[in-house]
Scaffold this motif. Structure first.
Motif, PDB file in Angstrom:
ATOM      1  N   VAL A  17       4.956   8.792  -7.225  1.00  0.00           N
ATOM      2  CA  VAL A  17       4.244   7.505  -7.227  1.00  0.00           C
ATOM      3  C   VAL A  17       5.268   6.381  -7.175  1.00  0.00           C
ATOM      4  O   VAL A  17       5.156   5.452  -6.363  1.00  0.00           O
ATOM      5  N   VAL A  18       6.289   6.481  -8.008  1.00  0.00           N
ATOM      6  CA  VAL A  18       7.325   5.439  -8.053  1.00  0.00           C
ATOM      7  C   VAL A  18       8.144   5.447  -6.766  1.00  0.00           C
ATOM      8  O   VAL A  18       8.378   4.396  -6.156  1.00  0.00           O
ATOM      9  N   ALA A  19       8.562   6.632  -6.323  1.00  0.00           N
ATOM     10  CA  ALA A  19       9.418   6.713  -5.135  1.00  0.00           C
ATOM     11  C   ALA A  19       8.691   6.218  -3.889  1.00  0.00           C
ATOM     12  O   ALA A  19       9.208   5.363  -3.149  1.00  0.00           O
ATOM     13  N   SER A  24       7.496   2.066   0.074  1.00  0.00           N
ATOM     14  CA  SER A  24       6.542   1.372   0.938  1.00  0.00           C
ATOM     15  C   SER A  24       6.474  -0.113   0.623  1.00  0.00           C
ATOM     16  O   SER A  24       6.341  -0.934   1.538  1.00  0.00           O
ATOM     17  N   ALA A  25       6.599  -0.477  -0.634  1.00  0.00           N
ATOM     18  CA  ALA A  25       6.555  -1.902  -0.994  1.00  0.00           C
ATOM     19  C   ALA A  25       7.725  -2.657  -0.373  1.00  0.00           C
ATOM     20  O   ALA A  25       7.550  -3.742   0.197  1.00  0.00           O
ATOM     21  N   VAL A  26       8.915  -2.073  -0.452  1.00  0.00           N
ATOM     22  CA  VAL A  26      10.090  -2.724   0.129  1.00  0.00           C
ATOM     23  C   VAL A  26       9.969  -2.784   1.642  1.00  0.00           C
ATOM     24  O   VAL A  26      10.232  -3.817   2.266  1.00  0.00           O
ATOM     25  N   GLN A  27       9.535  -1.680   2.259  1.00  0.00           N
ATOM     26  CA  GLN A  27       9.422  -1.652   3.716  1.00  0.00           C
ATOM     27  C   GLN A  27       8.353  -2.622   4.213  1.00  0.00           C
ATOM     28  O   GLN A  27       8.562  -3.317   5.210  1.00  0.00           O
ATOM     29  N   ILE A  28       7.226  -2.679   3.547  1.00  0.00           N
ATOM     30  CA  ILE A  28       6.159  -3.584   3.974  1.00  0.00           C
ATOM     31  C   ILE A  28       6.570  -5.028   3.759  1.00  0.00           C
ATOM     32  O   ILE A  28       6.296  -5.898   4.602  1.00  0.00           O
ATOM     33  N   LEU A  37       2.848   1.596  11.242  1.00  0.00           N
ATOM     34  CA  LEU A  37       2.174   2.854  10.958  1.00  0.00           C
ATOM     35  C   LEU A  37       2.935   3.660   9.899  1.00  0.00           C
ATOM     36  O   LEU A  37       2.344   4.169   8.936  1.00  0.00           O
ATOM     37  N   ALA A  38       4.230   3.763  10.068  1.00  0.00           N
ATOM     38  CA  ALA A  38       5.044   4.541   9.128  1.00  0.00           C
ATOM     39  C   ALA A  38       4.992   3.938   7.728  1.00  0.00           C
ATOM     40  O   ALA A  38       4.843   4.668   6.735  1.00  0.00           O
ATOM     41  N   TYR A  39       5.086   2.633   7.634  1.00  0.00           N
ATOM     42  CA  TYR A  39       5.095   2.001   6.315  1.00  0.00           C
ATOM     43  C   TYR A  39       3.722   2.068   5.652  1.00  0.00           C
ATOM     44  O   TYR A  39       3.620   2.236   4.433  1.00  0.00           O
ATOM     45  N   THR A  40       2.680   1.972   6.443  1.00  0.00           N
ATOM     46  CA  THR A  40       1.327   2.103   5.895  1.00  0.00           C
ATOM     47  C   THR A  40       1.099   3.527   5.396  1.00  0.00           C
ATOM     48  O   THR A  40       0.492   3.729   4.330  1.00  0.00           O
ATOM     49  N   LEU A  41       1.589   4.507   6.148  1.00  0.00           N
ATOM     50  CA  LEU A  41       1.443   5.897   5.703  1.00  0.00           C
ATOM     51  C   LEU A  41       2.237   6.173   4.423  1.00  0.00           C
ATOM     52  O   LEU A  41       1.816   6.979   3.593  1.00  0.00           O
ATOM     53  N   SER A  42       3.363   5.508   4.259  1.00  0.00           N
ATOM     54  CA  SER A  42       4.114   5.651   3.003  1.00  0.00           C
ATOM     55  C   SER A  42       3.316   5.067   1.840  1.00  0.00           C
ATOM     56  O   SER A  42       3.321   5.627   0.734  1.00  0.00           O
ATOM     57  N   ALA A  43       2.629   3.948   2.076  1.00  0.00           N
ATOM     58  CA  ALA A  43       1.784   3.359   1.024  1.00  0.00           C
ATOM     59  C   ALA A  43       0.608   4.284   0.710  1.00  0.00           C
ATOM     60  O   ALA A  43       0.238   4.458  -0.461  1.00  0.00           O
ATOM     61  N   VAL A  44       0.031   4.902   1.744  1.00  0.00           N
ATOM     62  CA  VAL A  44      -1.051   5.866   1.525  1.00  0.00           C
ATOM     63  C   VAL A  44      -0.531   7.052   0.706  1.00  0.00           C
ATOM     64  O   VAL A  44      -1.220   7.544  -0.203  1.00  0.00           O
ATOM     65  N   ALA A  97      11.047   6.545   9.302  1.00  0.00           N
ATOM     66  CA  ALA A  97      10.440   7.693   8.616  1.00  0.00           C
ATOM     67  C   ALA A  97       9.445   7.249   7.549  1.00  0.00           C
ATOM     68  O   ALA A  97       9.560   6.170   6.970  1.00  0.00           O
ATOM     69  N   THR A  98       8.469   8.108   7.303  1.00  0.00           N
ATOM     70  CA  THR A  98       7.547   7.936   6.188  1.00  0.00           C
ATOM     71  C   THR A  98       7.926   8.954   5.114  1.00  0.00           C
ATOM     72  O   THR A  98       8.823   9.777   5.304  1.00  0.00           O
ATOM     73  N   VAL A  99       7.206   8.908   4.011  1.00  0.00           N
ATOM     74  CA  VAL A  99       7.447   9.890   2.954  1.00  0.00           C
ATOM     75  C   VAL A  99       7.148  11.293   3.467  1.00  0.00           C
ATOM     76  O   VAL A  99       7.836  12.256   3.127  1.00  0.00           O
TER      77      VAL A  99
END
Length: 189
Positions: A17-19, A24-28, A37-44, A97-99
């Motif tokens: 959750v933290v990672a 995603s917060a920093v990338q967005i 798309l990648a950053y939104t998927l990391s937030a998801v 990259a996404t998570v």
């Protein structure tokens, strides 16, 4: 304090959750336009991990909730596989990259292993296995020790292991009206 598999899984989900949330917060906040798309998927992924954390905390407290973990981990695994395949088949759609890109290769493949471990734990919980051993079956009454109820439907007459009947216990208060043989000489009339 006992630390079981559900607590370890909850801690792993808390870490992700933290990672994933921080990533995603920093990338967005900084470079959302380069790979939305990648950053939104990391937030998801961060939201999915937060849900997993809640599911495993609740399942640790009440093992009957392990079916929630089966559903959640199945959905998470489907997401990791879908994003992993999409990032491999369509790399131009993922400039960053996404998570879950490459099946979680950026995180040592833990994102694909974590839902599998969660599923293993949840399925074992649901099947009643503890530590790889099946749960003990419910004990069945031994007909030689526990006879069926008598004709009046009252409580069965107790018997010993050898099968001999025990005499019924004496009542705590004597039955009958005042002045009967039970109460004579007791000072009541």
């Amino acid at each position: 304090m006992k630390v079981g598999p559900a607590r370890v899984l909850a801690l792993a989900y808390g870490f992700f959750v933290v990672a994933a949330g921080a990533r995603s917060a920093v990338q967005i906040a900084t470079t959302f336009g380069t790979a939305p798309l990648a950053y939104t998927l990391s937030a998801v992924a961060a939201v999915v991990y937060a849900g997993g954390l809640v599911v495993f905390v609740l399942a640790e407290r009440d093992p009957r909730r392990s079916r929630w973990a089966v559903g959640w981990c199945s959905a998470e695994l489907a997401g990791v596989v879908t994003v992993g395949l999409a990032s491999a088949l369509f790399p131009s759609a993922f400039p960053d990259a996404t998570v879950w890109s490459g099946f979680g290769s950026g995180y040592g493949y833990v994102p694909i292993v974590l839902p599998l471990l969660g599923l293993c734990w949840a399925v074992r919980q649901r099947s009643g296995e503890r530590g790889g051993r099946p749960a003990a079956p419910e004990p069945r009454p031994d007909p030689a020790v526990t006879p069926p109820p008598d004709a009046r439907g009252s409580v069965p007459v107790p018997v010993t292991r050898s099968g001999a009947r025990r005499p019924p216990p004496r009542p705590a208060t004597p039955p009958g009206p005042a002045g009967s043989r039970w109460t004579r000489g007791c000072g009541t009339r």
